[in-house]
Design a protein around this motif. Structure first.
Motif, short mmCIF file in Angstrom:
data_model
loop_
_atom_site.label_atom_id
_atom_site.label_comp_id
_atom_site.label_asym_id
_atom_site.label_seq_id
_atom_site.Cartn_x
_atom_site.Cartn_y
_atom_site.Cartn_z
N THR A 18 0.82 -1.26 -0.03
CA THR A 18 0.02 -0.09 0.07
C THR A 18 0.91 1.27 -0.04
OG1 THR A 18 -0.21 -0.06 2.16
CG2 THR A 18 -1.94 -1.13 1.18
N THR A 36 -6.57 9.51 -0.22
CA THR A 36 -7.41 9.07 -0.98
C THR A 36 -7.19 7.30 -0.49
OG1 THR A 36 -7.51 10.30 -2.74
CG2 THR A 36 -8.40 8.10 -3.29
N ARG A 37 -5.96 6.75 -0.60
CA ARG A 37 -5.73 5.31 -0.02
C ARG A 37 -6.30 5.41 1.24
NH1 ARG A 37 -0.02 4.43 1.94
NH2 ARG A 37 -1.06 5.35 3.48
N LEU A 41 -9.94 4.83 1.66
CA LEU A 41 -10.16 3.55 1.06
C LEU A 41 -9.93 2.27 1.76
CD1 LEU A 41 -9.58 4.09 -2.74
CD2 LEU A 41 -11.59 4.05 -1.65
N TYR A 97 -12.38 0.56 4.15
CA TYR A 97 -13.32 -0.48 3.70
C TYR A 97 -12.64 -1.69 3.11
CZ TYR A 97 -16.54 3.60 3.15
OH TYR A 97 -17.03 4.60 3.41
N SER A 98 -11.25 -2.02 3.69
CA SER A 98 -10.59 -2.90 3.27
C SER A 98 -10.90 -4.40 4.01
CB SER A 98 -9.12 -2.79 3.50
OG SER A 98 -8.73 -2.44 4.97
N PHE A 118 -6.39 2.88 -8.74
CA PHE A 118 -7.36 2.89 -7.54
C PHE A 118 -8.69 1.92 -7.79
CE2 PHE A 118 -5.68 7.40 -6.24
CZ PHE A 118 -5.45 7.22 -5.12
N GLN A 119 -9.40 2.07 -8.94
CA GLN A 119 -10.51 1.35 -9.10
C GLN A 119 -10.28 -0.14 -9.12
OE1 GLN A 119 -11.29 2.98 -12.96
NE2 GLN A 119 -13.15 4.37 -11.98
N MET A 140 -10.50 -2.74 -2.04
CA MET A 140 -11.35 -1.76 -0.91
C MET A 140 -12.20 -0.73 -1.55
SD MET A 140 -7.60 -0.21 0.34
CE MET A 140 -6.36 0.36 -0.50
N TYR A 141 -11.69 -0.29 -2.95
CA TYR A 141 -12.47 0.70 -3.57
C TYR A 141 -13.74 -0.14 -3.91
CZ TYR A 141 -14.53 3.66 -7.30
OH TYR A 141 -15.40 4.34 -7.73
N PHE A 159 -16.16 -0.14 -1.07
CA PHE A 159 -16.97 1.11 -1.04
C PHE A 159 -17.61 1.52 -2.15
CE2 PHE A 159 -15.62 5.88 -0.93
CZ PHE A 159 -16.88 6.35 -0.26
N ALA A 174 -18.38 6.72 -3.83
CA ALA A 174 -17.13 6.27 -4.27
C ALA A 174 -16.67 6.66 -5.59
CB ALA A 174 -17.17 4.76 -4.61
#
Length: 292
Positions: free
Chosen positions: A164, A184-185, A188, A191-192, A236-237, A241-242, A245, A253
């Motif tokens: 990460t 941003t990370r 996210l 939601y991991s 990111f997508q 975790m994204y 979200f 999201a």
């Protein structure tokens, strides 16, 4: 197969060039950011394997069968084809395997739908087992039992992931871009899945679960990958975790990534999301070799 030991070449780049990894890789390198990172990581891991075990002078048996577990749509599976008589990609997802079969492939590559913990191979029949950005999703005790069962004596396992820890580079605003990426990370990460903790810990627990005494864990695999701003958003997508979200709150999201992209562009002072940047990626790899 005509594979020469690593010492034959002056450096890893020369080794990889001669093994056709770069030429095969370029076929995939122009697509989404996630493919760029995965294939670049694959190149580094091949060098580590070459240096450590797979093509060492001590290993006299030919390397015939490689199995790419959790292969997804087959990006890294294809690259293995240059080195093995037979390559098999496996994944629990029928949709992913179907996508892999539809993509351009090689005659020595096949695919199977199966869990990582139930590999369809005979005892002692596999030379190399790989998993790229996938092993943290496996039931590790059961998977390692399968690794031990199917590997030949002196067979290798290579399990790797990008961590990460990312950075972003563009002219004189790299520090600020990295801050935005990190913000941003971190949002996210809320939601991991708990399995992502294995990635955050850089596969320490994965290393400890390898059942062979001859093993190593490498955590300072560093790369800078050229990528467009839109490719960064695609990266990111690709994060699980994204996706979590997105399932929880689709509008929020999508809005987060839209705002993130806009912040990137404003910081860079550009309008086009096709503007090229560099993404710094740190990866971790666990390597193990089964004894005689």
């Amino acid at each position: 197969m005509g594979v020469k030991p690593i010492g034959y070449y002056r450096n890893y780049s020369n080794y990889l060039e001669n093994q056709s990894l770069y030429s095969v890789t370029r076929t995939w390198y122009v697509y989404r950011g996630v493919k760029r990172t995965k294939i670049s990581l694959f190149i580094r891991i091949c060098a580590l394997l070459a240096e450590t075990w797979l093509f060492s002078p001590q290993k006299v048996d030919p390397v015939r069968l490689a199995v790419d577990v959790g292969c997804g749509s087959g990006q890294s599976t294809h690259v293995l084809a240059a080195h093995f008589e037979k390559v098999v990609g496996t994944d629990i997802s029928e949709a992913q395997i179907e996508a892999a079969k539809q993509a351009a492939s090689f005659p020595n590559v096949t695919y199977h739908v199966c869990p990582a913990e139930e590999l369809p191979f005979e005892d002692g029949s596999v030379d190399l087992i790989t998993a790229f950005t996938a092993a943290h999703w496996f039931d590790m005790p059961r998977f390692m039992k399968e690794v031990d069962r199917v590997l030949k004596p002196h067979g290798c396992v290579a399990l790797s992931t990008y961590t990460t820890d990312f950075s972003m580079h563009y002219k004189d605003c790299s520090e600020r871009l990295t801050e935005i990426f990190t913000e941003t990370r971190d949002l996210l990460l809320k939601y991991s899945d708990e399995k992502v903790n294995l990635v955050i810990a850089e596969y320490k627990e994965v290393f400890e679960s390898v059942p062979f005494p001859d093993k190593k864990r490498v955590t300072q695999i560093l790369d800078k990958i050229p990528m467009s701003v839109s490719g960064v958003i695609g990266l990111f997508q690709s994060f699980s975790m994204y996706q979590a979200f997105l399932r929880s709150d689709p509008e929020a999201a999508k809005s987060l990534l839209q705002k993130t992209e806009q912040r990137f562009l404003e910081t860079m002072g550009v309008c086009s999301n096709e503007t090229q940047v560099e993404i710094g990626i740190r990866s971790a790899c666990v390597l193990g070799c089964k004894g005689p």
